[in-house]
Write a protein that holds these residues in place. Structure first.
Motif, mmCIF file in Angstrom:
data_model
loop_
_atom_site.group_PDB
_atom_site.id
_atom_site.type_symbol
_atom_site.label_atom_id
_atom_site.label_comp_id
_atom_site.label_asym_id
_atom_site.label_seq_id
_atom_site.Cartn_x
_atom_site.Cartn_y
_atom_site.Cartn_z
ATOM 1 N N TYR A 17 0.932 -1.449 -0.067
ATOM 2 C CA TYR A 17 -0.462 0.016 0.156
ATOM 3 C C TYR A 17 0.661 1.146 0.690
ATOM 4 C CZ TYR A 17 -4.227 -2.977 0.690
ATOM 5 O OH TYR A 17 -5.006 -3.750 1.161
ATOM 6 N N LEU A 18 2.299 1.100 0.678
ATOM 7 C CA LEU A 18 3.020 2.496 0.746
ATOM 8 C C LEU A 18 3.721 2.308 -0.814
ATOM 9 C CD1 LEU A 18 4.425 4.290 2.367
ATOM 10 C CD2 LEU A 18 6.096 3.076 2.923
ATOM 11 N N SER A 19 3.755 1.495 -0.861
ATOM 12 C CA SER A 19 4.202 1.795 -2.391
ATOM 13 C C SER A 19 3.569 2.599 -3.679
ATOM 14 C CB SER A 19 5.394 0.615 -3.126
ATOM 15 O OG SER A 19 6.274 -0.058 -1.927
ATOM 16 N N CYS A 20 2.000 2.112 -3.089
ATOM 17 C CA CYS A 20 0.840 2.348 -4.293
ATOM 18 C C CYS A 20 1.202 3.438 -3.911
ATOM 19 C CB CYS A 20 -0.062 1.590 -4.206
ATOM 20 S SG CYS A 20 -0.281 0.212 -4.544
ATOM 21 N N VAL A 21 0.459 4.087 -2.562
ATOM 22 C CA VAL A 21 0.589 5.902 -2.611
ATOM 23 C C VAL A 21 1.670 6.473 -3.166
ATOM 24 C CG1 VAL A 21 0.414 7.665 -0.280
ATOM 25 C CG2 VAL A 21 -1.149 5.299 -0.610
ATOM 26 N N LEU A 22 2.847 5.994 -2.550
ATOM 27 C CA LEU A 22 4.366 6.763 -3.509
ATOM 28 C C LEU A 22 4.269 7.253 -4.608
ATOM 29 C CD1 LEU A 22 7.159 5.547 -1.368
ATOM 30 C CD2 LEU A 22 6.056 8.369 -1.279
ATOM 31 N N MET A 46 8.520 7.931 -8.621
ATOM 32 C CA MET A 46 7.799 6.904 -8.728
ATOM 33 C C MET A 46 9.328 5.698 -8.676
ATOM 34 S SD MET A 46 5.481 8.649 -12.157
ATOM 35 C CE MET A 46 4.700 7.203 -12.795
ATOM 36 N N LEU A 47 10.336 5.415 -9.370
ATOM 37 C CA LEU A 47 11.448 4.769 -9.609
ATOM 38 C C LEU A 47 11.265 4.151 -7.592
ATOM 39 C CD1 LEU A 47 13.784 6.202 -11.922
ATOM 40 C CD2 LEU A 47 12.318 3.868 -11.862
ATOM 41 N N ASN A 48 11.726 5.362 -7.073
ATOM 42 C CA ASN A 48 11.579 4.690 -5.373
ATOM 43 C C ASN A 48 10.688 4.717 -4.719
ATOM 44 O OD1 ASN A 48 13.949 5.427 -3.365
ATOM 45 N ND2 ASN A 48 14.319 6.724 -5.617
ATOM 46 N N ALA A 49 9.516 4.527 -5.176
ATOM 47 C CA ALA A 49 8.570 3.603 -4.629
ATOM 48 C C ALA A 49 8.322 2.299 -5.088
ATOM 49 C CB ALA A 49 6.908 3.980 -5.314
ATOM 50 N N VAL A 50 9.051 2.043 -6.354
ATOM 51 C CA VAL A 50 9.111 0.954 -7.087
ATOM 52 C C VAL A 50 9.775 0.236 -6.713
ATOM 53 C CG1 VAL A 50 9.745 -0.590 -9.024
ATOM 54 C CG2 VAL A 50 7.745 0.795 -9.199
ATOM 55 N N ASN A 51 11.481 1.008 -6.194
ATOM 56 C CA ASN A 51 12.522 0.260 -5.544
ATOM 57 C C ASN A 51 12.034 -0.236 -4.540
ATOM 58 O OD1 ASN A 51 14.538 0.672 -7.361
ATOM 59 N ND2 ASN A 51 14.938 2.498 -6.264
ATOM 60 N N VAL A 70 16.795 -3.684 -7.873
ATOM 61 C CA VAL A 70 17.316 -2.291 -6.879
ATOM 62 C C VAL A 70 18.103 -1.394 -7.575
ATOM 63 C CG1 VAL A 70 16.672 -0.872 -5.274
ATOM 64 C CG2 VAL A 70 15.577 -2.246 -4.939
ATOM 65 N N PHE A 71 19.071 -1.849 -7.578
ATOM 66 C CA PHE A 71 20.825 -1.520 -7.966
ATOM 67 C C PHE A 71 20.641 -1.399 -9.552
ATOM 68 C CE2 PHE A 71 22.451 -4.129 -4.481
ATOM 69 C CZ PHE A 71 22.300 -2.828 -3.626
ATOM 70 N N MET B 44 14.496 14.881 2.164
ATOM 71 C CA MET B 44 14.148 14.305 2.096
ATOM 72 C C MET B 44 13.504 12.719 2.090
ATOM 73 S SD MET B 44 14.279 14.920 6.231
ATOM 74 C CE MET B 44 13.704 14.267 7.155
ATOM 75 N N THR B 45 12.374 12.829 1.455
ATOM 76 C CA THR B 45 11.768 11.189 1.324
ATOM 77 C C THR B 45 12.808 10.741 1.114
ATOM 78 O OG1 THR B 45 10.154 12.572 -0.115
ATOM 79 C CG2 THR B 45 9.495 10.304 -0.422
ATOM 80 N N PHE B 46 13.480 10.752 0.124
ATOM 81 C CA PHE B 46 14.791 9.538 0.648
ATOM 82 C C PHE B 46 15.530 9.033 1.741
ATOM 83 C CE2 PHE B 46 15.506 11.552 -4.293
ATOM 84 C CZ PHE B 46 14.587 10.077 -4.475
ATOM 85 N N PHE B 47 15.546 10.172 2.197
ATOM 86 C CA PHE B 47 16.055 9.668 3.837
ATOM 87 C C PHE B 47 14.928 8.494 4.131
ATOM 88 C CE2 PHE B 47 19.654 12.993 3.509
ATOM 89 C CZ PHE B 47 20.282 12.159 4.423
ATOM 90 N N SER B 48 13.784 9.006 4.475
ATOM 91 C CA SER B 48 13.365 8.465 5.234
ATOM 92 C C SER B 48 12.808 6.401 4.280
ATOM 93 C CB SER B 48 11.499 8.894 5.020
ATOM 94 O OG SER B 48 10.754 9.140 4.030
ATOM 95 N N ILE B 49 13.056 7.018 3.036
ATOM 96 C CA ILE B 49 12.914 5.667 2.480
ATOM 97 C C ILE B 49 14.192 4.368 2.706
ATOM 98 C CG2 ILE B 49 13.055 4.235 0.327
ATOM 99 C CD1 ILE B 49 11.030 6.599 -1.196
ATOM 100 N N SER B 50 15.162 5.274 2.486
ATOM 101 C CA SER B 50 16.454 4.850 3.724
ATOM 102 C C SER B 50 16.719 4.095 4.769
ATOM 103 C CB SER B 50 17.834 5.992 3.486
ATOM 104 O OG SER B 50 17.746 5.525 2.404
#
Lengths: 108, 183
Positions: A17-22, A46-51, A70-71, B44-50
């Motif tokens: 759900y979190l990834s879908c929202v992002l 969007m790429l980070n949501a998939v990651n 992911v890399f 900040m988003t990337f930090f929280s994803i980390s």
């Protein structure tokens, strides 16, 4: 696996759900904004949501392949950002603006 | 790694707090008018994803995410923003109807994605392995199973670098006059 590990108290569906929202926030930005640089940032989002989803599945299943994907996504994202920003700088030199709405020469 | 066992609504509190920060910063990125603030919120988003990666036992990924995204890509974005001298006033205006349409489209996509994926967790075999996200394990996979994609991504990087330099190069005077003559 320790008994108090997060994998016991948290189902993977919450990460889904979190990834879908992002992802949807990123797509919302791509649809709504007209500044090309913010558009590129939304694509990164969007790429980070998939990651995040790849990493969550990989960790829950104990399979390292997901994290390696992911890399590779990061590699593609870095290359895309570099080329995209170079194009953006070139567009800015010609139009003095980063508004994607101005680039309508191909409309016919 | 020891985790807090505090549960709110049946969820671990660290997950809730981090998700809250992530979504809030992501919304700030897309709704803010000032591109510089957008870049900072995205960092900040990337930090929280980390941080999410760390609670998922993907430690190496967390560090690489910080170095590559927050460290390299976002600095590139910031440099370009400052180079172009963009601010709030240069932000293009978007029509109200277009904003409503974008909101509806994104909301519909969210509904479709959530509805299609919410059953998929049943098919995930929950089998976390200790140390799957450490450098030793990931490196072993990267240089055996994923060797060809690894080499290919190197070539991709080279191509992207050449392309970026070529695109970003300012044309010299005789080159640009040549272009004007042919045009």
């Amino acid at each position: 696996m320790k008994p108090d590990s997060i994998f016991n108290s948290l189902d993977i569906s919450h990460y889904i759900y979190l990834s879908c929202v992002l992802f949807c926030i990123g797509m919302f930005g791509v649809l709504m904004r007209r500044n090309a640089i913010v558009l590129l940032m939304c694509i990164e989002l969007m790429l980070n949501a998939v990651n995040l989803l790849f990493a969550a599945f990989s960790s829950y299943m104990g399979d390292a392949s997901g994290q390696l994907f992911v890399f590779f996504i990061m590699v593609v994202a870095a290359a895309e950002a570099a080329v995209g920003l170079a194009i953006l700088v070139m567009v800015y030199r010609n139009t003095k603006s980063t508004d994607v709405g101005l680039l309508n020469n191909l409309k016919g | 790694m020891q985790y807090l066992s505090v549960l709110i609504f049946g969820l671990p509190v660290e997950f809730l707090v981090l998700s809250f920060i992530t979504i809030l910063c992501a919304l700030y990125v897309v709704t803010n008018k000032n591109p510089i603030h957008s870049v900072l919120a995205l960092i900040m988003t990337f930090f929280s994803i980390s941080a999410h990666y760390i609670i998922l036992n993907a430690q190496f990924l967390a560090i690489v995410n910080l170095i590559v995204y927050a460290g390299a890509i976002m600095v590139l974005f910031l440099f370009v923003l400052m180079l172009l001298n963009l601010n709030k006033d240069s932000e293009p205006q978007v029509k109200m109807g277009w904003q409503v349409a974008a909101t509806i489209a994104a909301g519909l996509l969210l509904v479709v994605l959530a509805a299609s994926l919410h059953k998929s967790s049943e098919y995930v075999s929950r089998n976390p392995v200790e140390g799957v996200g450490l450098v030793k394990n990931l490196g072993k996979y990267l240089f055996s199973e994923f060797l060809v994609p690894f080499e290919l991504s190197g070539i991709l990087f080279l191509a992207a670098m050449v392309g970026a330099v070529f695109l970003g190069k300012r044309k010299t005077d005789d080159e640009s006059t040549e272009m004007e003559e042919t045009a």
